[in-house]
Design an enzyme around this catalytic site. Structure first.
Site, short mmCIF file in Angstrom:
data_model
loop_
_atom_site.label_atom_id
_atom_site.label_comp_id
_atom_site.label_asym_id
_atom_site.label_seq_id
_atom_site.Cartn_x
_atom_site.Cartn_y
_atom_site.Cartn_z
N LEU A 37 21.03 10.35 -0.83
CA LEU A 37 20.37 8.80 -0.19
C LEU A 37 19.41 8.21 -1.13
O LEU A 37 18.61 8.88 -1.83
CB LEU A 37 20.03 8.96 1.10
CG LEU A 37 21.08 9.82 2.10
CD1 LEU A 37 20.42 9.83 3.63
CD2 LEU A 37 22.21 9.18 2.07
N GLY A 113 32.84 4.02 1.18
CA GLY A 113 33.03 2.93 2.35
C GLY A 113 33.94 2.01 2.10
O GLY A 113 33.62 1.16 1.12
N HIS A 438 -17.37 -7.08 -4.29
CA HIS A 438 -17.76 -6.86 -5.67
C HIS A 438 -18.26 -5.69 -5.92
O HIS A 438 -18.94 -4.87 -5.15
CB HIS A 438 -18.89 -8.02 -5.77
CG HIS A 438 -19.63 -7.76 -7.31
ND1 HIS A 438 -18.92 -8.45 -8.46
CD2 HIS A 438 -20.56 -7.20 -7.63
CE1 HIS A 438 -19.68 -8.12 -9.44
NE2 HIS A 438 -20.83 -7.48 -9.17
#
Length: 459
Positions: A37, A113, A438
């Protein structure tokens, strides 16, 4: 077996949609033709490429370690170890996706699929049924006509598994893929030539960003040829040879060990069963509405297959969120195309969102621009990365932020502030009054907003 939702494809869009569907209590299945996957992004795209880019960043530090006051004699790249690390990162996250499917009770079905009429998906000898289907089949690299990928003519897939660093590399196409690999291998010591058919590299970016990246690339030894074409590409015993037709009309024979074709990606919409459906295509891309619905009832599409949105993993993911929310009857906001960040992980990096200066002017805005160079940023000096700038494109009348374009150190991280500001409809004035810590790189953002009114402090 009947499902509320079947998702075809497990890339970032597909698997994220599956997770969200599970969270909403939808009975969901995800279909994946590849062994693991995660899709292109995880296996042969975003993640392995950025792993190599990180190694290139680290290597650059070793090469210039004396500048940091660190003596490091004869450093060398153990490239097999680099590849091993890259693969380890990919495998770790592939397992993570598998875990997410189990956690959210999503059925993983391995196989190809194929849409088979309303609410039906064929996977091998299984016929699955669902109330809704999401197409998330992704894209693949385009090759030039007549070429096939092999060990010398490469796409994003083959270049990631080269066993050794090539001495020479030609890259055709200077979009994100082309410039990232050019940046990686240039820093690894490869002699790189980059060809782009259009008048400038990274052509989707603001023109000044393109100009700055080309300047830095040339300074670091990458040969850049814009307005150029490659003809008569041939395999040789030593690698590849082709004729470069340069912008001035001259022709030059180029020889290289490896040739990367990076001319874009085509959507995977062939042979998935769209024939006979009401799904409409535009040059192979699927047309959808604001909720990712196609013309076929019960069929949605997300990610690289979708017409009209950039082929980016984070776009696919958000499209998945929109689609699943709509399917589940939950409130959702469609994607605003002017709030999609772009991120290119070159050195220097690029991060951008919204309209370029040229686009804003073409849209009829009276544009006011603020620009601040990283040369004047103290953290950039500490890091030793001075190239680049932050550019704000704003509407003069209302102070609306129309676009932010950054090239420089960690630009792909810094752009997040701009995306948030624009999504929250902040103005130039509200960003000027936002305190920036900063010393940080993102101070440059605050300075650039001040520069819209000519009031930057450190220039």
């Amino acid at each position: 077996m009947a499902y509320d939702l079947i998702i075809i494809g497990s890339g970032p869009g597909g698997y994220s949609a599956a997770v969200r569907a599970g969270q909403y209590g939808l009975k969901t299945a995800i279909v994946e033709k590849d062994p693991k996957l995660g899709g292109t992004c995880l296996h042969v795209g975003c993640i392995p490429t950025k792993a190599l880019l990180h190694t290139a960043d680290v290597w650059q530090r070793f090469v210039h370690s004396a500048d940091e006051g660190i003596d490091c004699e004869n450093p060398r790249i153990n490239y097999p170890k680099v590849l091993e690390r890259k693969s380890g990162i990919v495998n770790k996250h592939a397992k993570g996706v598998e875990f997410l499917m189990k956690k959210n009770k999503v059925d993983v079905i391995k196989g190809y699929g194929l849409l088979k009429g309303r609410g039906k998906v064929q996977v091998g000898d299984q016929l699955l049924e669902a109330k809704t289907v999401i197409i998330a089949t992704g894209s693949e690299a385009r090759l030039l006509p007549g070429l096939k990928a092999d060990d010398a003519i490469l796409t994003n897939i083959e270049i990631l598994d080269m066993p050794v660093i090539p001495k020479t590399l030609a890259v055709i196409g200077a979009g994100a893929v082309g410039v990232e690999f050019a940046s990686i291998f240039n820093r690894f010591g490869t002699k790189v030539i980059l060809l782009e058919m259009l008048p400038r590299i990274v052509p989707v970016e603001d023109e000044e960003v393109s100009k700055e990246l080309e300047r830095v690339f040339k300074k670091t030894g990458i040969r850049v040829e814009t307005g150029a074409k490659a003809e008569d590409i041939k395999r040789t015993d030593a690698g590849v040879t082709f004729t470069a037709v340069l912008a001035n009309g001259k022709k030059e024979t180029i020889e290289a060990e490896k040739l990367l074709i990076a001319v874009g990606r085509k959507p995977n919409t062939e042979n998935i069963g769209l024939e006979g459906t009401k799904v409409e295509l535009d040059r192979g891309f699927i047309k959808v509405n604001q909720f990712q619905q196609t013309g076929e009832p019960g069929v949605y599409a997300i990610g690289d297959v979708v017409a009209g949105t950039p082929q980016l993993a984070h776009v696919a993911t958000m499209e998945g969120m929109v689609a699943v929310a709509h399917i589940a009857g939950k409130p959702t906001n469609p994607i605003n195309k002017n709030r999609i960040p772009g991120a290119t992980y070159t050195e220097p990096g690029i991060g951008s969102v919204g309209l370029t200066e040229a686009q804003a002017k073409a849209a009829g805005y009276k544009v006011k621009v603020g620009k601040f160079p990283f040369m004047a940023n103290s953290k950039a000096t500490i890091l030793g990365h001075h190239d680049g700038f932050v550019k704000i494109v704003s509407d003069e009348k209302f102070g609306e932020i129309l676009g932010v374009h950054i090239i420089g150190p960690e630009a792909f991280e810094l752009v997040s502030e701009a995306v948030t500001a624009m999504s929250a409809e902040a103005t130039v004035d509200s960003m000027i009054s936002t305190i920036h810590a900063h010393p940080t790189l993102y101070e440059a953002m605050g300075e650039a907003f001040n520069a819209v009114y000519g009031q930057a402090i450190n220039v």
